[in-house]
Design an enzyme around this catalytic site. Structure first.
Site, PDB file in Angstrom:
ATOM      1  N   ASN A 169       0.804  -1.230   0.000  1.00 54.84           N
ATOM      2  CA  ASN A 169       0.000   0.000   0.000  1.00 54.84           C
ATOM      3  C   ASN A 169       0.836   1.278   0.000  1.00 54.84           C
ATOM      4  O   ASN A 169       0.448   2.275  -0.585  1.00 54.84           O
ATOM      5  CB  ASN A 169      -1.021  -0.004   1.143  1.00 54.84           C
ATOM      6  CG  ASN A 169      -0.379   0.050   2.501  1.00 54.84           C
ATOM      7  OD1 ASN A 169       0.677  -0.544   2.716  1.00 54.84           O
ATOM      8  ND2 ASN A 169      -0.991   0.764   3.407  1.00 54.84           N
ATOM      9  N   GLU A 267       3.562  -4.874  12.328  1.00 57.91           N
ATOM     10  CA  GLU A 267       2.621  -3.761  12.093  1.00 57.91           C
ATOM     11  C   GLU A 267       1.536  -4.319  11.196  1.00 57.91           C
ATOM     12  O   GLU A 267       1.803  -4.662  10.045  1.00 57.91           O
ATOM     13  CB  GLU A 267       3.329  -2.595  11.393  1.00 57.91           C
ATOM     14  CG  GLU A 267       4.484  -1.983  12.168  1.00 57.91           C
ATOM     15  CD  GLU A 267       4.043  -1.163  13.359  1.00 57.91           C
ATOM     16  OE1 GLU A 267       2.828  -0.972  13.546  1.00 57.91           O
ATOM     17  OE2 GLU A 267       4.921  -0.728  14.116  1.00 57.91           O
ATOM     18  N   CYS A 301      -3.348   1.728   6.204  1.00 62.12           N
ATOM     19  CA  CYS A 301      -3.740   1.015   7.429  1.00 62.12           C
ATOM     20  C   CYS A 301      -4.399   1.963   8.431  1.00 62.12           C
ATOM     21  O   CYS A 301      -5.144   1.541   9.296  1.00 62.12           O
ATOM     22  CB  CYS A 301      -2.521   0.360   8.044  1.00 62.12           C
ATOM     23  SG  CYS A 301      -1.178   1.530   8.305  1.00 62.12           S
ATOM     24  N   GLU A 480       7.222   1.049  16.237  1.00 64.25           N
ATOM     25  CA  GLU A 480       8.326   1.554  15.434  1.00 64.25           C
ATOM     26  C   GLU A 480       8.321   3.071  15.555  1.00 64.25           C
ATOM     27  O   GLU A 480       7.333   3.657  15.973  1.00 64.25           O
ATOM     28  CB  GLU A 480       8.154   1.130  13.978  1.00 64.25           C
ATOM     29  CG  GLU A 480       8.285  -0.376  13.807  1.00 64.25           C
ATOM     30  CD  GLU A 480       8.224  -0.838  12.349  1.00 64.25           C
ATOM     31  OE1 GLU A 480       7.843  -0.053  11.475  1.00 64.25           O
ATOM     32  OE2 GLU A 480       8.544  -2.015  12.126  1.00 64.25           O
TER      33      GLU A 480
HETATM   34  P1  NAD Z   1       0.236  -9.219   3.262  1.00 70.43           P
HETATM   35  O1  NAD Z   1       0.247  -9.673   4.661  1.00 70.43           O
HETATM   36  O2  NAD Z   1      -0.484 -10.011   2.255  1.00 70.43           O
HETATM   37  O3  NAD Z   1       1.733  -9.093   2.713  1.00 70.43           O
HETATM   38  C1  NAD Z   1       2.706  -8.283   3.332  1.00 70.43           C
HETATM   39  C2  NAD Z   1       4.081  -8.805   2.985  1.00 70.43           C
HETATM   40  O4  NAD Z   1       4.251 -10.075   3.598  1.00 70.43           O
HETATM   41  C3  NAD Z   1       4.296  -9.030   1.489  1.00 70.43           C
HETATM   42  O5  NAD Z   1       5.616  -8.682   1.152  1.00 70.43           O
HETATM   43  C4  NAD Z   1       4.077 -10.515   1.350  1.00 70.43           C
HETATM   44  O6  NAD Z   1       4.734 -11.078   0.232  1.00 70.43           O
HETATM   45  C5  NAD Z   1       4.684 -11.012   2.648  1.00 70.43           C
HETATM   46  N1  NAD Z   1       4.235 -12.342   3.055  1.00 70.43           N
HETATM   47  C6  NAD Z   1       3.034 -12.933   2.833  1.00 70.43           C
HETATM   48  N2  NAD Z   1       3.005 -14.163   3.378  1.00 70.43           N
HETATM   49  C7  NAD Z   1       4.201 -14.355   3.966  1.00 70.43           C
HETATM   50  C8  NAD Z   1       4.785 -15.424   4.701  1.00 70.43           C
HETATM   51  N3  NAD Z   1       4.113 -16.562   4.928  1.00 70.43           N
HETATM   52  N4  NAD Z   1       6.048 -15.291   5.155  1.00 70.43           N
HETATM   53  C9  NAD Z   1       6.734 -14.150   4.930  1.00 70.43           C
HETATM   54  N5  NAD Z   1       6.244 -13.106   4.241  1.00 70.43           N
HETATM   55  C10 NAD Z   1       4.993 -13.197   3.768  1.00 70.43           C
HETATM   56  O7  NAD Z   1      -0.285  -7.713   3.314  1.00 70.43           O
HETATM   57  P2  NAD Z   1      -0.612  -6.761   2.085  1.00 70.43           P
HETATM   58  O8  NAD Z   1      -1.880  -7.219   1.463  1.00 70.43           O
HETATM   59  O9  NAD Z   1       0.617  -6.607   1.248  1.00 70.43           O
HETATM   60  O10 NAD Z   1      -0.843  -5.360   2.826  1.00 70.43           O
HETATM   61  C11 NAD Z   1      -2.070  -4.933   3.314  1.00 70.43           C
HETATM   62  C12 NAD Z   1      -2.134  -5.112   4.816  1.00 70.43           C
HETATM   63  O11 NAD Z   1      -1.049  -4.430   5.425  1.00 70.43           O
HETATM   64  C13 NAD Z   1      -3.383  -4.518   5.429  1.00 70.43           C
HETATM   65  O12 NAD Z   1      -3.900  -5.417   6.365  1.00 70.43           O
HETATM   66  C14 NAD Z   1      -2.884  -3.260   6.126  1.00 70.43           C
HETATM   67  O13 NAD Z   1      -3.654  -2.838   7.214  1.00 70.43           O
HETATM   68  C15 NAD Z   1      -1.523  -3.687   6.550  1.00 70.43           C
HETATM   69  N6  NAD Z   1      -0.663  -2.543   6.801  1.00 70.43           N
HETATM   70  C16 NAD Z   1      -0.375  -2.229   8.114  1.00 70.43           C
HETATM   71  C17 NAD Z   1       0.412  -1.118   8.383  1.00 70.43           C
HETATM   72  C18 NAD Z   1       0.741  -0.742   9.798  1.00 70.43           C
HETATM   73  O14 NAD Z   1       1.614   0.097   9.980  1.00 70.43           O
HETATM   74  N7  NAD Z   1       0.103  -1.321  10.797  1.00 70.43           N
HETATM   75  C19 NAD Z   1       0.905  -0.339   7.331  1.00 70.43           C
HETATM   76  C20 NAD Z   1       0.576  -0.689   6.035  1.00 70.43           C
HETATM   77  C21 NAD Z   1      -0.200  -1.797   5.771  1.00 70.43           C
END
Ligand code: NAD
Length: 499
Positions: A169, A267, A301, A480
């Site tokens: 995102n 996060e 997020c 963080e």
């Molecule tokens: P996601 O969890 O699908 O993927 C995030 C990252 O994790 C990607 O690089 C993905 O390839 C990797 N990943 C997926 N499965 C994995 C595994 N088994 N082992 C290691 N790595 C793995 O999330 P997304 O769809 O890319 O992002 C959207 C989500 O992120 C939303 O839920 C949003 O709220 C959250 N988000 C949170 C924050 C925060 O600061 N709290 C900030 C931005 C986004």
């Protein structure tokens, strides 16, 4: 009622910006093709067309990156803070020089408006790096004296190879938010950007070479989360994992890390409340609520997706809010007038649309939007959704409990402070909240009772990089930001000296 959105297609060819190419991993200071020769397709969300290929990295790519990182750690961790500061500042300067290219690339890769990547995403990358480079120079540690009998002093030492896993995102913004403090504290990094938005991380690899980042200090591996992502998380020689992404993924990563006693920062998702009291400044509140609901297509997020409005103001707020949202333009991300660009992927767009259907089934009334938007010409296949406001839903229904992560908000009236605190705290998440009131005592009182890691009063997304940033409950583990990040990326070691 379905609202009409002005659709814009007249801007320059956003879709022709990058030629089809195979992007590369960045290992030991070099751009390298994946060992297997396997690639994944990367889509331009504004057109729905594949526009580049990314490495589907495997264990062999990881092994190479790990050995280069381990070698680099011996060197980087021993260098002075000033040395590391100088390299990081060069990196930030090179990012600034490439600002225009990075901004266009981020917009193409993610579908978000170009004005937004220029204003927010890309400037924040260089800012993240400068912030932590500078913070490392000011970072100190504690001394505890024992009544003249002994002195304890705490060393803060870099830990080793850090795995940085980031989402789609805010692709480069969040990747640099992790890489910068890890490196400033003397660690080295293996980063895994989202497979959905890999392009600016690839550009960052090239920028690292230009900036003279020593080989192996930053390694960037592309590919799937369950593939290369898990390789990084599982390996015993990567003792620290910094993850930002969905809660389900975070849970899985946390389980793997727990087995290996790794240091982990998570996060994760949010379902943030926007609380509007009747004594707010209405015009400013509507303005902020429009941004907090729909900026980045609602894919931040921190976006507020549940809007609670005090009953006496509800009709007035609702009509002012709907009126403003109907003015928002969904369109070509290159067009300055587009407030919303494309959703990041077809799958994600379909997920968000299915949540809108669910909301209708749950008895929600769509006040505006609520549908896919079809643009014409080359943008015909893009993934666009109109900003959607839904009313009439119970605060406990699914759409008000689960993270939608799109341009969809639910608006509900509340009776009093006690009620709204209960409603706001009713989800499993606890990332952020914003509340709007001109009554200072009420602002403090309610803030103290909301279970979220980040609370804004009369504003939203106003970020000071020094604050502890992160979520409670299923939104996060750890914080963080500021010296907190440097604490996370270092190991404290106490030395007790008897006098
Ligand atoms: P996601 O969890 O699908 O993927 C995030 C990252 O994790 C990607 O690089 C993905 O390839 C990797 N990943 C997926 N499965 C994995 C595994 N088994 N082992 C290691 N790595 C793995 O999330 P997304 O769809 O890319 O992002 C959207 C989500 O992120 C939303 O839920 C949003 O709220 C959250 N988000 C949170 C924050 C925060 O600061 N709290 C900030 C931005 C986004």
């Amino acid at each position: 009622m379905v609202s009409t959105f002005r659709l814009t297609v007249e801007e320059p060819p956003h879709y022709n910006f990058i030629k089809m190419e195979k992007i590369k991993n960045y290992i030991n200071g070099k751009l390298i093709a994946p060992n297997s020769g396997d690639y994944l397709e990367n889509f331009n969300p504004s057109t729905g067309k594949v526009y580049c290929l990314l490495p589907n990295s495997n264990k062999k790519d990881f092994t190479l990156a790990l050995s280069s990182a381990k070698k680099a750690f011996l060197f980087w961790s021993q260098k002075s803070k000033k040395y590391r500061y100088n390299i990081l500042m060069k990196l930030a300067n090179e990012i600034d020089k490439k600002g225009e290219e990075l901004a266009r690339a981020e917009s193409v890769d993610n579908g978000k408006p170009l004005w937004l990547t220029k204003q927010m995403d890309i400037p924040r990358c260089a800012e993240n790096i400068r912030f932590f480079a500078t913070a490392s120079l000011h970072y100190d540690s504690k001394v505890h004296t024992m009544d003249g009998k002994a002195i304890n002093y705490t060393l803060r030492e870099p830990i080793g190879v850090v795995g940085c896993i980031s989402p789609w995102n805010l692709p480069l913004y969040l990747l640099t938010w992790k890489i910068a403090p890890a490196l400033a504290a003397g660690n080295v990094v293996i980063a895994k950007p989202s497979e959905i938005t890999p392009y600016t991380a690839y550009l960052l690899s090239k920028i690292c070479i230009k900036a003279g980042v020593p080989p192996g200090v930053i390694n960037i591996l592309h590919g799937n989360g369950f593939g290369i992502g898990e390789e990084i998380v599982k390996h015993k020689d990567v003792p620290v994992i910094s993850f930002t992404g969905g809660t389900e993924t975070g849970k899985k990563i946390n389980e793997i890390c727990a087995k290996n006693f790794k240091k982990v920062s998570l996060e994760m998702g949010g379902k943030n409340p926007t609380i509007v009291f009747s004594d707010c400044d209405l015009e400013k509140t509507v303005d902020t609520a429009v941004r907090s609901s729909f900026l980045n297509q609602g894919q931040i997020c921190l976006c507020g997706s549940r809007i609670f409005v005090e009953k006496s103001l509800y009709p007035k707020f609702k009509s002012a809010f709907v009126k403003e949202v109907k003015k928002l333009v969904v369109g070509n991300p290159s067009n300055k007038k587009s407030f919303l660009g494309a959703m990041v992927s077809k799958q994600h767009m379909e997920k968000v649309l299915s949540f809108i259907d669910l909301a209708k089934k749950e008895g929600g009334k769509v006040l505006c939007g609520g549908r896919q938007v079809f643009l014409s010409g080359k943008l015909k296949g893009g993934y666009y959704i109109s900003p959607t406001i839904i009313s009439g839903l119970d605060y406990l229904c699914k759409i008000n409990q689960e993270e939608v992560f799109g341009p969809v908000v639910s608006i509900m009236p509340f009776e009093n402070e006690k009620d709204v605190i209960k409603m706001a705290n009713s989800t499993k998440y606890g990332l952020s909240a914003s509340l709007f009131t001109e009554n200072l005592s009420k602002a403090h009182r309610v803030s103290a009772q909301i279970n979220s890691g980040v609370i804004w009063v009369n504003t939203w997304l106003l970020r000071d990089l020094r604050i502890p940033f992160g979520g409670m409950k299923d939104s996060g583990v750890g914080r963080e930001g500021g010296f907190g990040s440097l604490n996370f990326f270092t190991e404290p070691k106490n030395v007790c000296v008897k006098i």
